[in-house]
Scaffold this motif. Structure first.
Motif, PDB file in Angstrom:
ATOM      1  N   ALA A  88      89.221  35.081 -15.243  1.00 18.04           N
ATOM      2  CA  ALA A  88      90.874  35.092 -15.157  1.00 18.04           C
ATOM      3  C   ALA A  88      91.406  34.071 -14.032  1.00 18.04           C
ATOM      4  N   GLU A  89      91.131  32.914 -14.346  1.00 14.47           N
ATOM      5  CA  GLU A  89      91.223  31.780 -13.069  1.00 14.47           C
ATOM      6  C   GLU A  89      92.768  31.729 -12.631  1.00 14.47           C
ATOM      7  N   ASP A  90      93.473  32.224 -13.761  1.00 11.33           N
ATOM      8  CA  ASP A  90      95.116  32.426 -13.467  1.00 11.33           C
ATOM      9  C   ASP A  90      95.523  33.334 -12.361  1.00 11.33           C
ATOM     10  N   THR A  91      95.060  34.576 -12.749  1.00 13.90           N
ATOM     11  CA  THR A  91      95.312  35.854 -11.782  1.00 13.90           C
ATOM     12  C   THR A  91      94.676  35.599 -10.647  1.00 13.90           C
ATOM     13  N   GLU A  92      93.586  34.870 -10.613  1.00 19.81           N
ATOM     14  CA  GLU A  92      92.994  34.390  -9.037  1.00 19.81           C
ATOM     15  C   GLU A  92      93.653  33.686  -8.277  1.00 19.81           C
ATOM     16  N   LEU A  93      94.245  32.606  -9.019  1.00 18.01           N
ATOM     17  CA  LEU A  93      94.932  31.632  -8.401  1.00 18.01           C
ATOM     18  C   LEU A  93      96.308  32.054  -7.830  1.00 18.01           C
ATOM     19  N   LEU A 100      94.333  24.746  -1.769  1.00 19.69           N
ATOM     20  CA  LEU A 100      93.703  26.041  -2.076  1.00 19.69           C
ATOM     21  C   LEU A 100      92.141  25.773  -2.649  1.00 19.69           C
ATOM     22  N   GLY A 101      91.815  24.448  -2.728  1.00 25.07           N
ATOM     23  CA  GLY A 101      90.558  24.011  -3.166  1.00 25.07           C
ATOM     24  C   GLY A 101      90.417  24.170  -4.619  1.00 25.07           C
ATOM     25  N   ASN A 108      98.896  34.788  -0.925  1.00 25.70           N
ATOM     26  CA  ASN A 108      98.076  34.703   0.441  1.00 25.70           C
ATOM     27  C   ASN A 108      98.539  33.608   1.296  1.00 25.70           C
ATOM     28  N   LYS A 109      98.882  32.396   0.724  1.00 27.24           N
ATOM     29  CA  LYS A 109      98.990  31.086   1.661  1.00 27.24           C
ATOM     30  C   LYS A 109     100.437  31.266   1.903  1.00 27.24           C
ATOM     31  N   GLY A 110     101.404  32.232   1.710  1.00 27.96           N
ATOM     32  CA  GLY A 110     102.947  32.565   2.081  1.00 27.96           C
ATOM     33  C   GLY A 110     103.678  31.849   0.910  1.00 27.96           C
ATOM     34  N   TYR A 111     103.215  31.216  -0.134  1.00 27.27           N
ATOM     35  CA  TYR A 111     104.280  30.834  -1.052  1.00 27.27           C
ATOM     36  C   TYR A 111     104.392  32.115  -2.209  1.00 27.27           C
ATOM     37  N   SER A 127     110.556  22.199 -21.945  1.00 26.35           N
ATOM     38  CA  SER A 127     109.830  23.179 -20.999  1.00 26.35           C
ATOM     39  C   SER A 127     109.406  22.601 -19.864  1.00 26.35           C
ATOM     40  N   VAL A 128     108.869  21.254 -19.883  1.00 29.29           N
ATOM     41  CA  VAL A 128     108.363  20.694 -18.727  1.00 29.29           C
ATOM     42  C   VAL A 128     109.472  20.346 -17.737  1.00 29.29           C
ATOM     43  N   TRP A 129     110.633  19.920 -18.331  1.00 29.98           N
ATOM     44  CA  TRP A 129     111.842  19.776 -17.544  1.00 29.98           C
ATOM     45  C   TRP A 129     112.268  20.851 -16.657  1.00 29.98           C
ATOM     46  N   TYR A 130     112.295  22.165 -17.438  1.00 30.88           N
ATOM     47  CA  TYR A 130     112.733  23.540 -16.832  1.00 30.88           C
ATOM     48  C   TYR A 130     111.614  23.860 -15.803  1.00 30.88           C
ATOM     49  N   LEU A 131     110.262  23.628 -15.930  1.00 31.79           N
ATOM     50  CA  LEU A 131     109.282  24.159 -15.033  1.00 31.79           C
ATOM     51  C   LEU A 131     109.658  23.334 -13.583  1.00 31.79           C
ATOM     52  N   VAL A 132     109.758  21.902 -13.973  1.00 28.98           N
ATOM     53  CA  VAL A 132     110.055  21.196 -12.875  1.00 28.98           C
ATOM     54  C   VAL A 132     111.280  21.152 -12.202  1.00 28.98           C
ATOM     55  N   MET A 133     112.300  21.668 -12.729  1.00 30.24           N
ATOM     56  CA  MET A 133     113.800  22.150 -12.308  1.00 30.24           C
ATOM     57  C   MET A 133     113.427  23.194 -11.134  1.00 30.24           C
ATOM     58  N   GLY A 134     112.626  24.195 -11.813  1.00 28.12           N
ATOM     59  CA  GLY A 134     112.370  25.351 -10.816  1.00 28.12           C
ATOM     60  C   GLY A 134     111.795  24.858  -9.519  1.00 28.12           C
ATOM     61  N   LEU A 135     110.742  24.006  -9.563  1.00 27.48           N
ATOM     62  CA  LEU A 135     110.181  23.626  -8.337  1.00 27.48           C
ATOM     63  C   LEU A 135     111.008  22.980  -7.304  1.00 27.48           C
ATOM     64  N   VAL A 136     111.728  21.717  -8.083  1.00 27.50           N
ATOM     65  CA  VAL A 136     112.853  21.078  -7.424  1.00 27.50           C
ATOM     66  C   VAL A 136     113.693  21.881  -6.632  1.00 27.50           C
ATOM     67  N   ASN A 137     114.408  22.904  -7.077  1.00 27.37           N
ATOM     68  CA  ASN A 137     115.318  23.531  -6.697  1.00 27.37           C
ATOM     69  C   ASN A 137     114.827  24.777  -5.732  1.00 27.37           C
ATOM     70  N   ASP A 138     113.751  25.199  -5.760  1.00 32.55           N
ATOM     71  CA  ASP A 138     113.048  26.491  -5.218  1.00 32.55           C
ATOM     72  C   ASP A 138     111.926  25.808  -4.178  1.00 32.55           C
ATOM     73  N   PRO A 139     112.155  24.995  -3.015  1.00 29.53           N
ATOM     74  CA  PRO A 139     111.044  24.703  -2.223  1.00 29.53           C
ATOM     75  C   PRO A 139     110.090  25.508  -1.955  1.00 29.53           C
ATOM     76  N   LYS A 140     110.343  26.807  -1.832  1.00 33.80           N
ATOM     77  CA  LYS A 140     109.449  27.659  -1.326  1.00 33.80           C
ATOM     78  C   LYS A 140     108.501  28.109  -2.486  1.00 33.80           C
ATOM     79  N   ALA A 141     108.688  27.881  -3.559  1.00 27.76           N
ATOM     80  CA  ALA A 141     108.051  28.258  -4.775  1.00 27.76           C
ATOM     81  C   ALA A 141     106.975  27.220  -4.871  1.00 27.76           C
ATOM     82  N   ALA A 142     105.500  27.589  -4.774  1.00 26.75           N
ATOM     83  CA  ALA A 142     104.377  27.126  -5.202  1.00 26.75           C
ATOM     84  C   ALA A 142     104.271  26.608  -6.619  1.00 26.75           C
ATOM     85  N   ALA A 143     104.646  27.550  -7.454  1.00 29.97           N
ATOM     86  CA  ALA A 143     104.543  27.287  -8.843  1.00 29.97           C
ATOM     87  C   ALA A 143     105.733  27.913  -9.683  1.00 29.97           C
ATOM     88  N   VAL A 144     105.909  27.629 -10.650  1.00 32.16           N
ATOM     89  CA  VAL A 144     107.031  28.029 -11.586  1.00 32.16           C
ATOM     90  C   VAL A 144     106.380  28.259 -12.836  1.00 32.16           C
TER      91      VAL A 144
END
Lengths: 423, 285
Positions: free
Chosen positions: A234-239, A225-226, A245-248, A151-168
């Motif tokens: 619901a800190e997840d939805t808020e984040l 984002l501080g 809003n930051k453009g990611y 799971s962590v491998w695939y999450l990082v894979m998403g970030l490595v291959n999608d530079p515009k993604a802030a999160a996966v």
């Protein structure tokens, strides 16, 4: 007047059903196509970033051992991985169990929260870990989660291959689905949420919501984002909103899978879901009020979804139910007659068909037993949500009017058997 | 085998349930003339979709169908159209129809899955049989399938460890005519005789194949191209004369060709066969 209100209610419900049909199609298409990129993406997994896995834990002695066992099996270079158990003001054996794992595995460590972040909830705990770590990528798991090895491998894979993604964000499944009638309903609900709301919105609008667990986010973005909002339930939805809003954008990559425990009793379920509903209502109202200040107007899709779900759709259902019941005792001259009942039946059939299609995505979930549970769910679990949304709206309004402090409710855990690696 | 029979039973059971359950809406729908018949036709069409394209497609089409009905009902009722008033079907029956629609589409889809799974099982079993039976029945030599594997493996072995091997291909001329003239029994006797002679003429380590009706191959391991012509001539001289079952002697003609494979040659098994066959020379003796 009653007729107009009834038609408005029907219209709102029907539009929501159409929207869900649209999302379900998108979710199914995403399921069929999301794995195609993996062979190409694997080639870039050479110079891997450092990862910190945050596990906020408050009195999690029942589940933390199993969780850390799963963490020890993660497929990721151990010299680039650290697992941080954020022991937040626990009065049970959470710290002791976590320390036993940290003695056995050098990449696991325990962090005790300190004032002012101590005992203030998940957001504060995450902020504490943010201050005391330095990896490039942050992955968050709830204390009751057992992620699959990759799971962590695939999450990082998403970030490595999608530079515009802030999160996966990955997918979560219910580990105790077969335990009670309630967990069976929740299992169906989570599958629908993953593939309709997450998969469908990502396919059509490139929008996904951080679900609070099984996600990876770039440290630089979180710091920009501080950190997490300590006032949000619901800190997840808020984040999520702030990230957009930051453009990611946020990528939904369901190859990363975790298994989590869901409430087995109504009391625990009620408290957890009230917190979620209040949290999401807070987020919707907070950002809708700032709509003109939002830099990315496309985030309106996410806000729209929550606004429609928590306000308009339930309003439509409550209104139509109320008018229908009143009409049984007092003639409101509703002209719709039998057609209203026919539409009610059609709405039920749409629900049934949509959910069965979504269940077909997860192996062995489209079966006879679930078919009957879905039918039962419509008349029980789905109706409970209506009451819950109204109640949470009432609590949220009370909080705003009387300026009450937000109290984080910690979900109770249940004993589970370690089922090892789940397929 | 057990799994095969169980799949058959499951298929028959699903077909039976589908046919029986279809009678329920047909019994009630005919009473409602136009709207009943229309709804029944759509029901049949959706079941056909799920039988051909699967459960999910069937459900998606059902979803669209249900949504269109609902939207039409809202619209016609809102505009106070006469069509809305002509909806005479009892609500309970409408609910039963809707549920039957979903259930029958699910059964149709399940039937389709079972049939597709059975087809895949058949193909897999056939493949396993093909792998298991790699011997040509008439000559006892390995067949075409095994030849491809063996030669490819030998190529890899030579690439890794050095040395070389030679592949000789041999085609009997006019075997079809022989069969027409003398019959199947004589043809079988001929092939068996050829195989025995080849066995005796070649080394024990040489691998022999019958890769087509009238074609043989001999793999000479650890052998280069020197004096291959002598080997072929010697072989041809031993097999050119054949005694029929009737006692009569006939002279056979062959075409032969060979290929010497050396380490790291940039070629494939198929290319080797194709090249040798196109360069075959007749040995009319």
């Amino acid at each position: 007047m009653a007729n107009i209100l009834f038609y408005i209610a029907l219209f709102l419900i029907w539009i929501m059903l159409l929207y869900h049909m649209f999302l379900m199609q998108g979710g199914y298409l995403h399921f069929k196509t999301f794995e195609r990129v993996i062979p190409e993406w694997e080639k870039k997994m050479v110079d891997l970033p450092t990862v910190s896995v945050f596990i906020p834990a408050h009195n999690e002695e029942v589940v933390i051992g199993q969780t850390l066992q799963a963490m020890s099996r993660l497929h990721y270079p151990k010299e680039k991985l650290e697992v941080i158990v954020i022991n937040d003001n626990s009065s049970d054996r959470t710290g002791e169990i976590a320390r036993q794992f940290s003695e056995r595995y050098s990449f696991i460590r325990v962090l005790e929260t300190e004032p002012p972040n101590k005992g203030k909830g998940k957001s504060s705990a995450l902020n504490e870990a943010l201050r005391k770590s330095s990896s490039e990528v942050i992955v968050v798991y709830d204390a009751d989660n057992t992620p699959e090895k990759m799971s962590v491998w695939y999450l990082v894979m998403g970030l490595v291959n999608d530079p515009k993604a802030a999160a996966v964000v990955g997918k979560f499944r219910v580990i105790n689905a077969a335990k009670t009638w309630l967990t069976r309903f929740i299992n169906i609900e989570t599958i629908c949420f993953q593939w309709m709301a997450q998969g469908g919105r990502f396919k059509w609008f490139k929008v996904a919501t951080i679900p609070g667990t099984n996600f990876a986010i770039r440290r630089s973005i979180v710091e920009e984002l501080g950190g997490w909002d300590v006032k949000a339930l619901a800190e997840d939805t808020e984040l999520t909103i702030r990230v957009y809003n930051k453009g990611y954008h946020i990528r939904f990559f369901p190859k990363a899978i975790t298994w989590e425990q869901e409430p087995e009793t109504l009391k625990v379920w009620w408290k957890q879901r009230t917190r979620w509903a209040r949290g999401n209502q807070y987020v919707v109202l907070k950002f809708l009020g700032q709509f003109f200040k939002l830099k990315r107007k496309s985030i309106i899709f996410d806000l729209f979804y929550f606004f429609f779900t928590y306000f308009l759709f339930f309003f439509g259902v409550i209104l139509s139910n109320t008018l229908f019941i009143i009409n049984l005792f007092y003639d409101l001259n509703l002209s719709i007659g039998n057609v209203a009942l026919a539409l009610w039946i059609l709405a039920f059939l749409l629900f049934l068909a949509e959910v069965m299609i979504t269940l077909s995505i997860e192996k062995a979930e489209m079966n006879r037993t679930n078919f009957f549970y879905v039918i039962l769910m419509y008349f029980t679990y789905s109706q409970m949500w209506i009451v819950l949304v109204v109640y949470s709206l009432f609590l949220e309004m009370k909080r705003v009017l009387f300026k009450q402090e937000v109290k984080w409710y910690k979900t109770e855990r249940f004993e589970q058997k370690d089922k090892g690696e789940k397929k | 085998m057990g799994r095969f029979l169980n799949t058959n039973k499951q298929t028959l059971l699903l077909i039976t349930i589908l046919i029986l359950l279809l009678q329920i809406p047909s019994y009630f729908m005919w009473d409602y003339e136009r709207e009943g018949i229309l709804l029944y036709i759509f029901l049949i069409l959706l079941i056909i979709v799920s039988l051909i394209l699967g459960t999910v497609t069937g459900l998606i089409f059902s979803l669209i169908f249900i949504f269109i009905i609902g939207s039409a009902l809202i619209y016609f009722n809102y505009t106070d159209s006469a069509i809305a008033n002509s909806f005479t079907m009892p609500i309970q029956l409408f609910l039963v129809y809707g549920l039957m629609l979903i259930v029958l589409v699910l059964i149709g889809g399940r039937l389709q899955e079972v049939i597709i799974a059975r087809e895949k099982l058949n193909q897999r079993l056939q493949e396993e049989v093909r792998n298991f039976i790699a011997v040509d029945v008439e000559t006892g030599f390995d067949n075409n399938y095994r030849m491809g594997i063996t030669i490819t493996e030998e190529m890899m072995r030579v690439d890794r460890y050095g040395k070389s091997f030679t592949l000789i291909l041999l085609q009997i001329d006019h075997l079809k005519d022989f069969n027409r003239l003398y019959g199947a029994k004589e043809t079988k006797h001929l092939l068996q005789g050829l195989a025995q002679t080849m066995d005796k003429a070649m080394r024990l380590t040489d691998k022999k194949f019958r890769y087509d009706t009238d074609r043989f191959a001999i793999l000479l391991t650890e052998t280069g191209g020197d004096s291959i012509d002598l080997v072929i001539d010697k072989l041809a001289s031993k097999i050119k004369t054949h005694q029929l079952l009737s006692g009569k002697y006939v002279t056979l003609t062959f075409r032969t060709g060979y290929f010497v494979y050396e380490p790291k040659l940039d070629t494939s098994y198929e290319e080797i066969i194709s090249r040798v066959e196109s360069e075959m020379v007749s040995h009319e003796l």
